[in-house]
Scaffold this motif. Structure first.
Motif, PDB file in Angstrom:
ATOM      1  N   TYR A 100      -5.644  27.400  -6.643  1.00 61.60           N
ATOM      2  CA  TYR A 100      -5.869  27.346  -5.198  1.00 61.60           C
ATOM      3  C   TYR A 100      -5.170  26.178  -4.527  1.00 61.60           C
TER       4      TYR A 100
ATOM      5  N   GLU B 299      -5.748  37.356   4.145  1.00 63.65           N
ATOM      6  CA  GLU B 299      -5.465  37.431   5.589  1.00 63.65           C
ATOM      7  C   GLU B 299      -3.970  37.184   5.860  1.00 63.65           C
ATOM      8  N   GLU B 300      -3.356  36.290   5.087  1.00 66.62           N
ATOM      9  CA  GLU B 300      -1.939  35.966   5.291  1.00 66.62           C
ATOM     10  C   GLU B 300      -1.037  37.100   4.812  1.00 66.62           C
TER      11      GLU B 300
ATOM     12  N   ARG C 236      -2.267  27.206  -2.295  1.00 63.23           N
ATOM     13  CA  ARG C 236      -2.523  27.944  -1.060  1.00 63.23           C
ATOM     14  C   ARG C 236      -2.640  26.968   0.101  1.00 63.23           C
ATOM     15  N   ASN C 237      -2.536  27.506   1.320  1.00 65.99           N
ATOM     16  CA  ASN C 237      -2.916  26.716   2.486  1.00 65.99           C
ATOM     17  C   ASN C 237      -4.410  26.437   2.367  1.00 65.99           C
ATOM     18  N   LYS C 238      -4.868  25.335   2.928  1.00 62.20           N
ATOM     19  CA  LYS C 238      -6.294  24.989   2.839  1.00 62.20           C
ATOM     20  C   LYS C 238      -7.167  26.073   3.441  1.00 62.20           C
ATOM     21  N   LYS C 239      -6.692  26.674   4.512  1.00 59.50           N
ATOM     22  CA  LYS C 239      -7.367  27.836   5.081  1.00 59.50           C
ATOM     23  C   LYS C 239      -6.278  28.791   5.549  1.00 59.50           C
ATOM     24  N   PRO C 240      -6.600  30.086   5.689  1.00 60.04           N
ATOM     25  CA  PRO C 240      -5.548  31.034   6.099  1.00 60.04           C
ATOM     26  C   PRO C 240      -4.905  30.612   7.418  1.00 60.04           C
ATOM     27  N   ARG C 241      -3.599  30.730   7.483  1.00 63.43           N
ATOM     28  CA  ARG C 241      -2.832  30.377   8.680  1.00 63.43           C
ATOM     29  C   ARG C 241      -2.471  31.690   9.373  1.00 63.43           C
ATOM     30  N   SER C 242      -3.048  31.919  10.533  1.00 63.56           N
ATOM     31  CA  SER C 242      -2.813  33.164  11.270  1.00 63.56           C
ATOM     32  C   SER C 242      -1.414  33.187  11.867  1.00 63.56           C
TER      33      SER C 242
ATOM     34  N   TRP D 119      -3.410  33.754   1.077  1.00 62.63           N
ATOM     35  CA  TRP D 119      -4.733  34.317   1.285  1.00 62.63           C
ATOM     36  C   TRP D 119      -4.552  35.786   1.672  1.00 62.63           C
TER      37      TRP D 119
END
Length: 117
Positions: free
Chosen positions: A9, A78-79, A12-18, A76
């Motif tokens: 992990y 979402e990404e 990955r980006n720390k949280k999904p980047r929209s 992620w």
């Protein structure tokens, strides 16, 4: 569940980047050219690889890339869905084929069942 997939992990980006609307619009022309492999499996997981058109890498936001490796980060769900990759539930992006950075490797547990609410 994700722990058993053995995914790094930190890649990955720390949280999904929209994606913004203009970013999404730039990706639209490539979606039809995304290639999905047949599924293959071992005793624990089923796998598939997704081949993005090489030109598509030029319009994917820089935050999706790992500067040290020169490849995409592990995305992620979402990404990767925002990029136009369409797959059933449960797939995790676990690796990038570094010699060919436009090839993303996915896996999920054999007999994966989506959670029921």
């Amino acid at each position: 569940m994700s722990d058993q997939l053995d995914i790094d992990y930190t890649r990955r980006n720390k949280k999904p980047r929209s994606l913004g609307d203009s970013e999404r619009a730039k990706l639209e022309e490539f979606i039809e050219a995304i290639h999905y492999s047949a599924r293959y499996s071992d005793n624990d997981f089923e796998y598939r690889h997704v081949q993005l058109p090489k030109q598509m890498l030029k319009v994917i936001p820089k935050e999706y890339f790992d500067g040290a490796r020169g490849t995409l980060k592990l995305l992620w769900e979402e990404e990767w869905r925002a990029l136009g990759i369409t797959q059933s539930l449960g797939w995790e992006h676990y690796e990038v084929h570094e010699p060919e950075p436009h090839i993303l490797l996915f896996k999920r547990p054999i007999n994966y069942q989506p959670p029921t609410h």
